[in-house]
Design a protein around this motif. Sequence first.
Motif, PDB file in Angstrom:
ATOM      1  N   TYR A  88       0.686  -1.057  -0.052  1.00  0.00           N
ATOM      2  CA  TYR A  88       0.042  -0.069   0.155  1.00  0.00           C
ATOM      3  C   TYR A  88       0.933   0.982  -0.203  1.00  0.00           C
ATOM      4  CZ  TYR A  88       1.327   0.019   5.031  1.00  0.00           C
ATOM      5  OH  TYR A  88       1.901  -0.037   6.112  1.00  0.00           O
ATOM      6  N   GLY A  90       1.993   5.036   1.523  1.00  0.00           N
ATOM      7  CA  GLY A  90       1.799   5.698   2.633  1.00  0.00           C
ATOM      8  C   GLY A  90       2.058   4.788   3.817  1.00  0.00           C
ATOM      9  N   TYR A  99       9.212  13.069   7.758  1.00  0.00           N
ATOM     10  CA  TYR A  99       9.636  13.529   8.875  1.00  0.00           C
ATOM     11  C   TYR A  99      11.202  13.855   8.849  1.00  0.00           C
ATOM     12  CZ  TYR A  99       5.387  11.707  10.657  1.00  0.00           C
ATOM     13  OH  TYR A  99       3.992  11.402  10.676  1.00  0.00           O
ATOM     14  N   ARG A 134       0.368  17.499  11.854  1.00  0.00           N
ATOM     15  CA  ARG A 134      -0.111  16.361  12.489  1.00  0.00           C
ATOM     16  C   ARG A 134       0.656  15.506  13.602  1.00  0.00           C
ATOM     17  NH1 ARG A 134      -1.956  11.612   8.437  1.00  0.00           N
ATOM     18  NH2 ARG A 134       0.310  11.065   8.832  1.00  0.00           N
ATOM     19  N   ALA A 157      -2.749   2.404  14.251  1.00  0.00           N
ATOM     20  CA  ALA A 157      -2.075   2.456  12.757  1.00  0.00           C
ATOM     21  C   ALA A 157      -0.923   3.463  13.155  1.00  0.00           C
ATOM     22  CB  ALA A 157      -3.088   3.293  11.871  1.00  0.00           C
ATOM     23  N   ASP A 182      -0.643  -1.635  15.316  1.00  0.00           N
ATOM     24  CA  ASP A 182      -0.620  -1.689  13.723  1.00  0.00           C
ATOM     25  C   ASP A 182      -0.606  -3.025  13.156  1.00  0.00           C
ATOM     26  OD1 ASP A 182       0.788   1.071  11.876  1.00  0.00           O
ATOM     27  OD2 ASP A 182       0.847  -1.011  10.915  1.00  0.00           O
ATOM     28  N   GLN A 183      -1.137  -3.051  11.916  1.00  0.00           N
ATOM     29  CA  GLN A 183      -1.026  -4.387  11.154  1.00  0.00           C
ATOM     30  C   GLN A 183       0.362  -4.818  10.619  1.00  0.00           C
ATOM     31  OE1 GLN A 183      -3.858  -4.112   7.899  1.00  0.00           O
ATOM     32  NE2 GLN A 183      -2.518  -2.712   6.850  1.00  0.00           N
ATOM     33  N   VAL A 207      -7.402  -3.195  11.751  1.00  0.00           N
ATOM     34  CA  VAL A 207      -8.734  -2.786  12.090  1.00  0.00           C
ATOM     35  C   VAL A 207      -9.877  -3.466  12.261  1.00  0.00           C
ATOM     36  CG1 VAL A 207     -10.392  -1.096  10.931  1.00  0.00           C
ATOM     37  CG2 VAL A 207      -7.977  -0.270  11.231  1.00  0.00           C
ATOM     38  N   ALA A 226      -3.781   8.272  13.618  1.00  0.00           N
ATOM     39  CA  ALA A 226      -3.265   9.288  12.375  1.00  0.00           C
ATOM     40  C   ALA A 226      -2.873   8.446  11.233  1.00  0.00           C
ATOM     41  CB  ALA A 226      -2.172  10.052  13.144  1.00  0.00           C
TER      42      ALA A 226
HETATM   43  C1  SAM Z   1       0.190   6.603   6.694  1.00  0.00           C
HETATM   44  S1  SAM Z   1       0.953   5.495   7.716  1.00  0.00           S
HETATM   45  C2  SAM Z   1       0.683   6.625   9.284  1.00  0.00           C
HETATM   46  C3  SAM Z   1       1.572   5.963  10.422  1.00  0.00           C
HETATM   47  C4  SAM Z   1       1.833   7.201  11.679  1.00  0.00           C
HETATM   48  N1  SAM Z   1       0.391   7.257  12.522  1.00  0.00           N
HETATM   49  C5  SAM Z   1       1.908   8.426  11.036  1.00  0.00           C
HETATM   50  O1  SAM Z   1       1.203   9.524  11.310  1.00  0.00           O
HETATM   51  O2  SAM Z   1       3.049   8.725  10.879  1.00  0.00           O
HETATM   52  C6  SAM Z   1      -0.422   4.331   8.151  1.00  0.00           C
HETATM   53  C7  SAM Z   1      -0.412   3.394   8.754  1.00  0.00           C
HETATM   54  O3  SAM Z   1      -1.480   2.445   8.945  1.00  0.00           O
HETATM   55  C8  SAM Z   1      -1.425   1.267   9.261  1.00  0.00           C
HETATM   56  N2  SAM Z   1      -2.637   0.646   8.889  1.00  0.00           N
HETATM   57  C9  SAM Z   1      -3.103   0.871   7.505  1.00  0.00           C
HETATM   58  N3  SAM Z   1      -4.253   0.351   7.376  1.00  0.00           N
HETATM   59  C10 SAM Z   1      -4.588  -0.549   8.639  1.00  0.00           C
HETATM   60  C11 SAM Z   1      -5.564  -1.540   9.270  1.00  0.00           C
HETATM   61  N4  SAM Z   1      -6.302  -1.913   8.354  1.00  0.00           N
HETATM   62  N5  SAM Z   1      -5.248  -1.964  10.373  1.00  0.00           N
HETATM   63  C12 SAM Z   1      -4.057  -1.638  11.070  1.00  0.00           C
HETATM   64  N6  SAM Z   1      -2.939  -0.720  10.461  1.00  0.00           N
HETATM   65  C13 SAM Z   1      -3.310  -0.206   9.461  1.00  0.00           C
HETATM   66  C14 SAM Z   1      -0.108   0.922   8.292  1.00  0.00           C
HETATM   67  O4  SAM Z   1       0.308  -0.026   8.616  1.00  0.00           O
HETATM   68  C15 SAM Z   1       0.425   2.311   8.442  1.00  0.00           C
HETATM   69  O5  SAM Z   1       1.763   2.006   9.525  1.00  0.00           O
END
Ligand code: SAM
Length: 329
Positions: A88, A90, A99, A134, A157, A182-183, A207, A226
């Motif tokens: 995926y 991001g 950062y 953020r 996440a 996180d996944q 999730v 976030a």
């Molecule tokens: C854009 S990153 C954000 C990371 C951090 N929160 C930040 O703000 O820097 C998205 C995160 O969401 C997690 N993620 C996406 N879908 C998810 C799901 N369905 N369940 C758990 N984690 C998920 C991804 O593994 C990733 O680490």
Amino acid sequence: MQTLANILATSNPPLVDFKRTLDIVDEQLQAGRIAQPLDLLFEDLRERREEDPQDWASYARSCLGHPLRSLLHQDPFTYRAFAKPRGYAGDAVMMDYIYGLGEAGAAARGASPLGRAIFQHMDTRPSAKAVRYRRRLLARLVDQVAGRGGSSVLAIAAGHLREVELSQAVRTGKLQEYVAFDQDEASLAVVAHDYAHLGVRTMPGSVRQILAGKAQLGKYDFVYAAGLYDYLGEAAAVALTRRMFEMTRPGGSMLIPNFLVGARDTGYMESFMDWHLVYRDHADMQSLVNALPRGEVADCRIFDDPDNTITFLLVSKVAVVSVPTERSC
Ligand SMILES: C[S@@+](CC[C@H](N)C(=O)[O-])C[C@H]1O[C@@H](n2cnc3c(N)ncnc32)[C@H](O)[C@@H]1O
């Protein structure tokens, strides 16, 4: 020589031929100009997406068939979103690029000079600024929660949980519990390596598991997610909001950020990065609040970052007044 700005400003109809725009940006990047052609490309793609939604998907696809793609994909940020090495766009490594942490330095050093220059310019775009905002906001809210006597935080996440580095409360050991959920186990390994010594605990899970009641996370003074809602459709977003609110202790709060409808980098993201988010406006955020038990919401705020790129929903929960369980009369 006519600049891209002139061509775009004087063309009539306002958007010049699509291929011509890409040709000009290509020429200018090859000539070593970076900021102006890139900003105008972002703007051009944003306008095309907004003004011609029906043809946008085919425009976006044809961008990838243009030679400009091979220049833009020299930027590690654009390329990683496009290549999706974790399945995926991001991922937490990309967030680190924004950062300036983790693998950001190595990515810059490994890029071509042009790629490095584009990479640096990406940092100035509203989406990068909003993501850094953020992160700072999260750290500030964690500190506020700790200042009010709260002791536990849940990040859903969490990615690499980089906000902890900015939190005074974490650094000074004011929290009893900080859980990173996180996944992506590779991301959680980075969290454990970098922040276990600060008391952060990692928990793998998705999730889907939260919504199915298969992840028992407990209750916290502050719960946030976030960079997650940008990937969730309406039904999952509403269901997760309810679950997050249940996981919020009385008197606690929860934060849900989401990229805003109209964010200025969307056209570039959807074309050259193949990065598609679910954008929400204030009414969408309000509808998440409307799904919560009304009597339990003490306060609710919806606000945006200074560049109007990410919107934030901050909800606090009423503190339950303790009622004696035995009858006094
Ligand atoms: C854009 S990153 C954000 C990371 C951090 N929160 C930040 O703000 O820097 C998205 C995160 O969401 C997690 N993620 C996406 N879908 C998810 C799901 N369905 N369940 C758990 N984690 C998920 C991804 O593994 C990733 O680490």
